[in-house]
Write a protein that holds these residues in place. Structure first.
Motif, PDB file in Angstrom:
ATOM      1  N   GLU A  24     -12.938   1.829  -7.922  1.00  0.00           N
ATOM      2  CA  GLU A  24     -13.706   2.204  -9.399  1.00  0.00           C
ATOM      3  C   GLU A  24     -12.646   2.431 -10.127  1.00  0.00           C
ATOM      4  N   LEU A  25     -12.245   1.642 -11.054  1.00  0.00           N
ATOM      5  CA  LEU A  25     -11.311   1.832 -11.973  1.00  0.00           C
ATOM      6  C   LEU A  25     -11.618   1.852 -13.390  1.00  0.00           C
ATOM      7  N   ASP A  26     -11.347   2.613 -14.480  1.00  0.00           N
ATOM      8  CA  ASP A  26     -11.886   2.509 -15.833  1.00  0.00           C
ATOM      9  C   ASP A  26     -10.670   1.956 -16.339  1.00  0.00           C
ATOM     10  N   TRP A  27     -10.662   0.677 -16.624  1.00  0.00           N
ATOM     11  CA  TRP A  27      -9.901  -0.068 -17.473  1.00  0.00           C
ATOM     12  C   TRP A  27      -9.880   0.375 -19.020  1.00  0.00           C
ATOM     13  N   SER A  28     -11.013   0.647 -19.478  1.00  0.00           N
ATOM     14  CA  SER A  28     -11.253   0.879 -20.725  1.00  0.00           C
ATOM     15  C   SER A  28     -11.027   2.407 -21.312  1.00  0.00           C
ATOM     16  N   TRP A  69       0.193   2.714 -15.651  1.00  0.00           N
ATOM     17  CA  TRP A  69      -1.323   2.571 -15.624  1.00  0.00           C
ATOM     18  C   TRP A  69      -1.710   2.981 -17.209  1.00  0.00           C
ATOM     19  N   ALA A  70      -1.147   3.381 -17.781  1.00  0.00           N
ATOM     20  CA  ALA A  70      -1.339   3.674 -19.212  1.00  0.00           C
ATOM     21  C   ALA A  70      -1.215   2.117 -20.019  1.00  0.00           C
ATOM     22  N   TYR A  71       0.273   1.694 -19.630  1.00  0.00           N
ATOM     23  CA  TYR A  71       0.728   0.575 -20.337  1.00  0.00           C
ATOM     24  C   TYR A  71      -0.367  -0.519 -19.957  1.00  0.00           C
ATOM     25  N   ALA A  72      -0.842  -0.364 -18.513  1.00  0.00           N
ATOM     26  CA  ALA A  72      -1.629  -1.841 -18.329  1.00  0.00           C
ATOM     27  C   ALA A  72      -3.052  -1.624 -19.132  1.00  0.00           C
ATOM     28  N   ARG A  73      -3.421  -0.532 -19.384  1.00  0.00           N
ATOM     29  CA  ARG A  73      -4.774  -0.299 -20.134  1.00  0.00           C
ATOM     30  C   ARG A  73      -4.586  -0.522 -21.630  1.00  0.00           C
ATOM     31  N   ARG A  74      -3.366  -0.390 -22.173  1.00  0.00           N
ATOM     32  CA  ARG A  74      -3.145  -0.552 -23.229  1.00  0.00           C
ATOM     33  C   ARG A  74      -3.012  -1.956 -23.506  1.00  0.00           C
ATOM     34  N   LEU A  75      -2.622  -2.735 -22.624  1.00  0.00           N
ATOM     35  CA  LEU A  75      -2.724  -4.291 -22.856  1.00  0.00           C
ATOM     36  C   LEU A  75      -4.314  -4.679 -22.564  1.00  0.00           C
ATOM     37  N   TYR A  76      -4.778  -4.200 -21.623  1.00  0.00           N
ATOM     38  CA  TYR A  76      -6.159  -4.511 -21.316  1.00  0.00           C
ATOM     39  C   TYR A  76      -7.095  -4.478 -22.753  1.00  0.00           C
ATOM     40  N   ALA A  77      -6.728  -3.330 -23.695  1.00  0.00           N
ATOM     41  CA  ALA A  77      -7.591  -3.161 -24.815  1.00  0.00           C
ATOM     42  C   ALA A  77      -7.328  -4.297 -25.711  1.00  0.00           C
ATOM     43  N   ILE A  78      -6.300  -5.087 -25.691  1.00  0.00           N
ATOM     44  CA  ILE A  78      -5.910  -6.341 -26.660  1.00  0.00           C
ATOM     45  C   ILE A  78      -6.913  -7.521 -26.101  1.00  0.00           C
ATOM     46  N   PRO A  79      -7.877  -7.941 -27.006  1.00  0.00           N
ATOM     47  CA  PRO A  79      -8.938  -9.030 -26.546  1.00  0.00           C
ATOM     48  C   PRO A  79      -8.220 -10.015 -25.709  1.00  0.00           C
ATOM     49  N   ALA A  80      -7.171 -10.773 -25.955  1.00  0.00           N
ATOM     50  CA  ALA A  80      -6.482 -11.803 -25.117  1.00  0.00           C
ATOM     51  C   ALA A  80      -6.383 -11.597 -23.837  1.00  0.00           C
ATOM     52  N   PHE A  81      -5.997 -10.260 -23.694  1.00  0.00           N
ATOM     53  CA  PHE A  81      -5.922  -9.692 -22.066  1.00  0.00           C
ATOM     54  C   PHE A  81      -7.069  -9.667 -21.453  1.00  0.00           C
ATOM     55  N   ARG A  82      -7.902  -8.691 -22.162  1.00  0.00           N
ATOM     56  CA  ARG A  82      -9.230  -8.242 -21.722  1.00  0.00           C
ATOM     57  C   ARG A  82     -10.216  -9.411 -21.422  1.00  0.00           C
ATOM     58  N   ASP A  83     -10.290 -10.271 -22.449  1.00  0.00           N
ATOM     59  CA  ASP A  83     -11.361 -11.343 -22.104  1.00  0.00           C
ATOM     60  C   ASP A  83     -10.936 -12.353 -21.119  1.00  0.00           C
ATOM     61  N   SER A 121       0.752  -1.156   0.000  1.00  0.00           N
ATOM     62  CA  SER A 121      -0.063  -0.098   0.006  1.00  0.00           C
ATOM     63  C   SER A 121       0.869   1.181  -0.085  1.00  0.00           C
ATOM     64  N   VAL A 122       2.051   1.276  -0.333  1.00  0.00           N
ATOM     65  CA  VAL A 122       2.932   2.422  -0.465  1.00  0.00           C
ATOM     66  C   VAL A 122       2.196   3.385  -1.726  1.00  0.00           C
ATOM     67  N   ARG A 123       2.045   2.533  -2.756  1.00  0.00           N
ATOM     68  CA  ARG A 123       1.508   3.416  -3.871  1.00  0.00           C
ATOM     69  C   ARG A 123       0.610   2.633  -4.806  1.00  0.00           C
ATOM     70  N   ARG A 124      -0.505   2.799  -5.340  1.00  0.00           N
ATOM     71  CA  ARG A 124      -1.244   2.109  -6.244  1.00  0.00           C
ATOM     72  C   ARG A 124      -0.852   2.218  -7.579  1.00  0.00           C
ATOM     73  N   LEU A 125      -1.278   1.436  -8.638  1.00  0.00           N
ATOM     74  CA  LEU A 125      -0.768   1.211  -9.686  1.00  0.00           C
ATOM     75  C   LEU A 125      -1.407   2.635 -10.458  1.00  0.00           C
ATOM     76  N   THR A 126      -2.503   3.089 -10.068  1.00  0.00           N
ATOM     77  CA  THR A 126      -2.923   4.354 -10.752  1.00  0.00           C
ATOM     78  C   THR A 126      -1.911   5.383 -10.383  1.00  0.00           C
ATOM     79  N   ASP A 127      -1.134   5.254  -9.408  1.00  0.00           N
ATOM     80  CA  ASP A 127      -0.261   6.494  -9.127  1.00  0.00           C
ATOM     81  C   ASP A 127       0.960   6.418  -9.889  1.00  0.00           C
ATOM     82  N   TYR A 128       1.114   5.424 -10.775  1.00  0.00           N
ATOM     83  CA  TYR A 128       2.206   5.508 -11.877  1.00  0.00           C
ATOM     84  C   TYR A 128       1.589   5.680 -13.183  1.00  0.00           C
ATOM     85  N   PRO A 129       1.587   6.978 -13.799  1.00  0.00           N
ATOM     86  CA  PRO A 129       1.185   7.121 -14.988  1.00  0.00           C
ATOM     87  C   PRO A 129       1.593   6.323 -16.136  1.00  0.00           C
ATOM     88  N   ALA A 130       2.885   6.101 -16.447  1.00  0.00           N
ATOM     89  CA  ALA A 130       3.101   5.296 -17.355  1.00  0.00           C
ATOM     90  C   ALA A 130       2.569   3.854 -17.163  1.00  0.00           C
TER      91      ALA A 130
END
Length: 283
Positions: A278-282, A235-249, A224-233
Motif C-alpha cells: 500500500e503506497l500513496d503515490w499521489s 521517494w519524494a522525487y519519484a512522487r514528484r515525477l508521478y504527479a506529471i501526467p506523462a508519468f502517471r498516465d 530487499s536490502v531497503r525499499r524505495l520508501t526508505d529513501y526520503p529524497a
C-alpha cells in the motif's frame, strides 16, 4: 516461450542484444507511418510512452499496447492485427530466433520493424521529433550519457541481474550494485528536484525502475536490502515525477504486478500476485 535472457556459466544473467537498430528518421515523419508497440508493464517500453507524451508526439507516433500476460507465443496484441508481436518480427526477418521484445517501432510504409533498440529510441525522439521540453540538451549530452550508463548497469538492468541470477555470488554482486546506486542517487537528489537542473532523459530512465521497485523488484527480484520508501529524497522525487501526467498516465501498477508475477514462473511458479504494497503515490 522464447526468453530474452540467458544465464552465463557463473550464474549471471545476460540480456539479449537488440536485433533491429536502425535509427528513426531525422525530423518529424508523416503522421501514420510509424507505430510503437509497447507494454505498460515493461520499464523499457514505458520510457518511450513517457517521452511520447512529454513531447506531444501522439499524432506522429501511433501506439499499440500489448497484453501484459505473455504466453508461449510471447506478447499478444489486443484486437488481433497482428495476433502476436512475433508476427512483426518474423515479417521483418524470417530467420529471427530471439525474444520478441517491446518496445519496437513498426514502419507501416515499408512493412518492417525499424528498431527495438530501447536505449536509442527515446534519444531519437528527443533529438529529432520533438523539442519541448528539451529532454536531451546538447550541452548536457555527455553528462546525461554517462549518468544513463551508470543507471543501466547499476540499477535498470542490475535488478534483473539480481532477480534472474542462478548463483549466490552473481546475485550478491548485482544486488550490491543496485543499492550502491540507490545510495548515490539518494545523495544526489537530496535538495534537488531532478537529476540535472531540469527534467531530462535520465529522469525518465530512473523513474520506470523506481515505479516498479517496491511492488516487484524488492520481493520478486530479491532486491530487499531497503525499499524505495526508505529513501526520503528518492521517494519524494519519484512522487514528484508521478504527479506529471506523462508519468502517471503511463504507470499501471496492476499490469506491472500481473506481468512479473504471472509471467516469470521460473521465479514465481505459483503465479500468485501479491496484495500490496500500500503506497500513496499521489501524496
Amino acid at each position: 516461450m522464447k526468453l530474452a535472457r540467458e544465464i552465463a556459466d557463473d550464474g549471471r544473467f545476460v540480456r539479449q542484444s537488440n536485433r533491429f537498430t536502425d535509427r528513426l528518421p531525422s525530423g518529424p515523419p508523416e503522421p501514420g507511418r510509424y507505430r510503437l508497440y509497447a507494454s505498460y508493464a515493461c520499464p523499457w517500453a514505458q520510457r518511450v510512452l513517457i517521452v511520447r507524451e512529454l513531447l506531444g508526439l501522439r499524432d506522429l507516433l501511433d501506439v499499440t499496447i500489448v497484453d501484459p500476460i505473455r504466453d508461449e507465443k510471447g506478447w499478444r496484441v489486443p484486437g488481433g492485427d497482428p495476433e502476436y508481436l512475433s508476427e512483426l518480427y518474423l515479417a521483418t526477418d524470417p530467420d529471427y530466433t530471439g525474444r520478441y521484445t517491446v518496445p519496437c517501432v513498426w514502419d507501416n510504409r515499408d512493412q518492417r520493424i525499424v528498431t527495438n533498440d530501447f536505449p536509442q529510441i527515446t534519444l531519437d525522439l528527443e533529438m529529432s521529433w520533438g523539442t519541448t521540453p528539451d529532454l536531451y540538451p546538447e550541452a548536457l549530452r555527455p553528462e546525461i550519457d554517462a549518468l544513463n550508463e551508470r543507471l543501466y548497469h547499476g540499477l535498470n538492468n542490475a535488478v534483473y541481474e539480481a532477480g534472474f541470477a542462478r548463483s549466490q555470488e552473481a546475485y550478491e554482486e548485482a544486488v550490491t550494485r543496485v543499492f550502491a546506486t540507490l545510495d548515490h542517487l539518494e545523495e544526489r537528489l537530496t535538495g534537488r528536484e531532478f537529476l540535472f537542473d531540469a527534467l531530462t532523459d535520465s529522469d525518465v530512465r530512473l523513474y520506470t525502475t523506481l515505479a516498479r521497485f517496491d511492488a516487484v523488484y524488492y520481493g520478486h527480484f530479491k532486491c530487499s536490502v531497503r525499499r524505495l520508501t526508505d529513501y526520503p529524497a528518492l521517494w519524494a522525487y519519484a512522487r514528484r515525477l508521478y504527479a506529471i501526467p506523462a508519468f502517471r498516465d503511463t504507470t499501471d501498477f496492476d499490469q506491472i504486478k500481473r506481468h512479473y508475477y504471472v509471467t516469470q514462473t521460473n521465479i514465481n511458479p505459483s503465479r500468485i500476485v501479491p496484495v500490496g504494497p500500500e503506497l500513496d503515490w499521489s501524496a
